[in-house]
Design a protein around this motif. Structure first.
Motif, PDB file in Angstrom:
ATOM      1  N   ILE A   3      -2.289   3.269   0.813  1.00  0.00           N
ATOM      2  CA  ILE A   3      -3.201   2.090   0.690  1.00  0.00           C
ATOM      3  C   ILE A   3      -3.988   2.173  -0.667  1.00  0.00           C
ATOM      4  CG2 ILE A   3      -5.455   0.921   1.561  1.00  0.00           C
ATOM      5  CD1 ILE A   3      -2.612   0.288   3.273  1.00  0.00           C
ATOM      6  N   ARG A   4      -4.439   3.427  -1.190  1.00  0.00           N
ATOM      7  CA  ARG A   4      -4.989   3.556  -2.508  1.00  0.00           C
ATOM      8  C   ARG A   4      -4.077   2.959  -3.497  1.00  0.00           C
ATOM      9  NH1 ARG A   4      -6.121   9.415  -4.570  1.00  0.00           N
ATOM     10  NH2 ARG A   4      -3.828   9.139  -4.808  1.00  0.00           N
ATOM     11  N   THR A   5      -2.916   3.456  -3.472  1.00  0.00           N
ATOM     12  CA  THR A   5      -1.818   3.246  -4.495  1.00  0.00           C
ATOM     13  C   THR A   5      -1.616   1.500  -4.339  1.00  0.00           C
ATOM     14  OG1 THR A   5      -0.835   5.135  -4.376  1.00  0.00           O
ATOM     15  CG2 THR A   5       0.458   3.756  -5.384  1.00  0.00           C
ATOM     16  N   LEU A   6      -1.562   1.071  -3.217  1.00  0.00           N
ATOM     17  CA  LEU A   6      -1.333  -0.334  -3.261  1.00  0.00           C
ATOM     18  C   LEU A   6      -2.595  -1.054  -4.022  1.00  0.00           C
ATOM     19  CD1 LEU A   6       1.147  -2.068  -1.879  1.00  0.00           C
ATOM     20  CD2 LEU A   6      -0.444  -2.300   0.179  1.00  0.00           C
ATOM     21  N   ARG A   7      -3.648  -0.529  -3.640  1.00  0.00           N
ATOM     22  CA  ARG A   7      -4.861  -1.347  -4.418  1.00  0.00           C
ATOM     23  C   ARG A   7      -4.722  -1.126  -5.999  1.00  0.00           C
ATOM     24  NH1 ARG A   7      -8.191   0.726   0.264  1.00  0.00           N
ATOM     25  NH2 ARG A   7      -8.840  -1.401   1.575  1.00  0.00           N
ATOM     26  N   TYR A   8      -4.365   0.085  -6.292  1.00  0.00           N
ATOM     27  CA  TYR A   8      -4.214   0.283  -7.728  1.00  0.00           C
ATOM     28  C   TYR A   8      -3.221  -0.847  -8.367  1.00  0.00           C
ATOM     29  CZ  TYR A   8      -6.359   4.878  -7.589  1.00  0.00           C
ATOM     30  OH  TYR A   8      -7.205   6.040  -7.383  1.00  0.00           O
ATOM     31  N   PHE A   9      -2.052  -0.901  -7.705  1.00  0.00           N
ATOM     32  CA  PHE A   9      -0.970  -2.088  -7.905  1.00  0.00           C
ATOM     33  C   PHE A   9      -1.455  -3.254  -8.064  1.00  0.00           C
ATOM     34  CE2 PHE A   9       1.822  -5.151  -6.460  1.00  0.00           C
ATOM     35  CZ  PHE A   9       2.864  -5.270  -7.640  1.00  0.00           C
ATOM     36  N   LEU A  10      -2.308  -3.782  -7.115  1.00  0.00           N
ATOM     37  CA  LEU A  10      -2.619  -5.174  -6.866  1.00  0.00           C
ATOM     38  C   LEU A  10      -3.775  -5.536  -8.004  1.00  0.00           C
ATOM     39  CD1 LEU A  10      -2.600  -7.970  -5.452  1.00  0.00           C
ATOM     40  CD2 LEU A  10      -4.552  -7.049  -3.937  1.00  0.00           C
ATOM     41  N   GLU A  60      10.503  -8.223  -8.121  1.00  0.00           N
ATOM     42  CA  GLU A  60       9.861  -7.158  -7.123  1.00  0.00           C
ATOM     43  C   GLU A  60       8.545  -7.240  -7.114  1.00  0.00           C
ATOM     44  OE1 GLU A  60      14.311  -6.325  -8.382  1.00  0.00           O
ATOM     45  OE2 GLU A  60      12.352  -6.959  -9.496  1.00  0.00           O
ATOM     46  N   GLY A  61       7.953  -7.387  -8.296  1.00  0.00           N
ATOM     47  CA  GLY A  61       6.668  -7.209  -8.600  1.00  0.00           C
ATOM     48  C   GLY A  61       5.771  -8.375  -7.872  1.00  0.00           C
ATOM     49  N   TYR A  62       6.373  -9.491  -8.115  1.00  0.00           N
ATOM     50  CA  TYR A  62       5.737 -10.622  -7.351  1.00  0.00           C
ATOM     51  C   TYR A  62       5.817 -10.654  -5.955  1.00  0.00           C
ATOM     52  CZ  TYR A  62       5.248 -13.531 -11.345  1.00  0.00           C
ATOM     53  OH  TYR A  62       4.751 -13.878 -12.934  1.00  0.00           O
ATOM     54  N   PHE A  63       6.929 -10.115  -5.606  1.00  0.00           N
ATOM     55  CA  PHE A  63       6.924  -9.756  -4.045  1.00  0.00           C
ATOM     56  C   PHE A  63       6.091  -8.886  -3.694  1.00  0.00           C
ATOM     57  CE2 PHE A  63       8.695  -7.601  -0.247  1.00  0.00           C
ATOM     58  CZ  PHE A  63       9.127  -8.709   0.612  1.00  0.00           C
ATOM     59  N   LEU A  64       6.147  -7.730  -4.150  1.00  0.00           N
ATOM     60  CA  LEU A  64       4.898  -6.721  -3.387  1.00  0.00           C
ATOM     61  C   LEU A  64       3.645  -7.174  -3.788  1.00  0.00           C
ATOM     62  CD1 LEU A  64       4.674  -3.957  -2.610  1.00  0.00           C
ATOM     63  CD2 LEU A  64       4.772  -3.151  -5.013  1.00  0.00           C
ATOM     64  N   LYS A  65       3.380  -7.935  -4.876  1.00  0.00           N
ATOM     65  CA  LYS A  65       1.930  -8.505  -4.998  1.00  0.00           C
ATOM     66  C   LYS A  65       1.596  -9.493  -4.053  1.00  0.00           C
ATOM     67  CE  LYS A  65      -0.958 -11.278  -8.256  1.00  0.00           C
ATOM     68  NZ  LYS A  65      -1.243 -12.432  -7.369  1.00  0.00           N
ATOM     69  N   GLN A  66       2.405 -10.034  -3.471  1.00  0.00           N
ATOM     70  CA  GLN A  66       2.360 -11.228  -2.248  1.00  0.00           C
ATOM     71  C   GLN A  66       2.062 -10.390  -1.025  1.00  0.00           C
ATOM     72  OE1 GLN A  66       5.590 -13.601  -0.993  1.00  0.00           O
ATOM     73  NE2 GLN A  66       4.243 -15.331  -0.478  1.00  0.00           N
ATOM     74  N   GLN A  67       2.857  -9.226  -0.876  1.00  0.00           N
ATOM     75  CA  GLN A  67       2.510  -8.562   0.365  1.00  0.00           C
ATOM     76  C   GLN A  67       1.613  -7.542   0.245  1.00  0.00           C
ATOM     77  OE1 GLN A  67       5.044  -8.824   2.901  1.00  0.00           O
ATOM     78  NE2 GLN A  67       5.485 -10.490   1.541  1.00  0.00           N
ATOM     79  N   ALA A  68       1.042  -7.145  -0.891  1.00  0.00           N
ATOM     80  CA  ALA A  68      -0.067  -6.309  -0.971  1.00  0.00           C
ATOM     81  C   ALA A  68      -1.460  -7.092  -0.662  1.00  0.00           C
ATOM     82  CB  ALA A  68       0.015  -5.746  -2.401  1.00  0.00           C
TER      83      ALA A  68
END
Length: 304
Positions: A3-10, A60-68
């Protein structure tokens, strides 16, 4: 991927710059860049196109942003509900509603409930029934107010009311001269603006098929407020549920019921079947259920 990495990415995806994202996250820039690089290696994809000006998201980045965004919203909602579970007096209820229902039915549902549970708060999300169903399935809303046609097989439901279909048109339109209502056969001479949802398109088309009448579909809409200007400029008439009358500019627009025959749309409060509800949501569900059963005619009429 935690979750922490997902927040970093978002945050990085939102800021499009490692330095700005690091400042927002209260961390140094090199560790953040390293975390994003490790995430890309873990997933086996490139998430950002790096250049001298700003970061660009890949597909892929757009997709992960939406999911995150959805994942982190669900985590926040879950944490908040867990804090409040077991306390009848507090909590937040997330409700999905179609545009017309959000402006007409929801205030009546919430007004009386707020008197008996003044500390419970609400989050309202609007969209068409298909979008609301998706959020129900993903647990992004607790309950929803939806309109027929809607596949109810997987949902518990409370019937709220029936309301007639109407047209909204410019006050100078020839159909505005029909105070008693507009016959379906008269609509064949008008440019029609109808909902984009395929089940509703099918239903409206069936009205004309029943009388072997032609129809002129000028425009499809997802949001009724986005096409009010079309009616104001006399480009066409909008077919919609009667509750949408609350959204019109009455200086330029009017509405007329569709008659001969009358067509109606049912509305329901729904939740996922056998869903475990937080205390606040369960209290709201039982309140609506009691109100609709104890005095159904008065309650349903109040939502018109």
């Amino acid at each position: 991927m935690d979750i922490r990495t997902l927040r970093y990415f978002l945050v990085t995806a939102q800021e499009r710059n490692f330095t700005k994202a690091a400042n927002k996250l209260c961390m140094a820039q090199p560790p953040l860049s390293r975390q994003i690089k490790l995430l890309e290696e873990e997933l086996g994809v490139t998430l950002f196109i790096r250049n001298s000006r700003q970061l660009q998201l890949t597909e892929e980045g757009y997709f992960l942003k939406q999911q995150a965004e959805e994942i982190l919203l669900l985590i926040e909602k879950t944490e908040h509900q867990l804090e409040k579970m077991g306390n009848n007096d507090y909590g937040t209820i997330s409700i999905g509603a179609t545009e017309s229902c959000g402006g007409s039915i929801l205030p009546h549902l919430i007004e009386g409930f707020h008197e008996v549970a003044p500390h419970i708060r609400f989050q309202i999300w609007t969209g068409n029934s298909d979008e609301i169903q998706e959020r129900l399935e993903k647990n992004l809303v607790d309950v929803a107010v939806v309109r027929e046609p809607f596949n109810m097989e997987q949902y518990d439901r409370i019937f709220l009311n029936h309301e007639p279909w109407v047209i909204i048109c410019n006050k100078e339109h020839f159909l505005a001269k029909r105070p008693e209502g507009v016959r379906v056969s008269e609509l064949q001479d008008a440019s029609l603006i109808i909902p984009i949802r395929q089940p509703i398109q099918n239903e409206i088309n069936s009205w004309f098929n029943e009388i072997a009448s032609e129809r002129n579909i000028f425009c499809l809409y997802n949001s009724i407020t986005s096409v009010m200007g079309f009616a104001e400029h006399n480009l066409g008439v909008i077919i919609c549920p009667e509750s949408a009358k609350n959204l019109i500019n009455r200086e330029t627009l009017t509405y007329r019921k569709i008659i001969d025959p009358v067509h109606e749309s049912g509305t329901y409060l729904v939740k996922k079947h056998l869903q475990l509800m937080a205390t606040a949501t369960e209290k709201f569900w039982k309140y609506v259920e009691h109100q609709t059963k104890s005095n159904p005619s008065k309650y349903k009429e109040s939502m018109r």
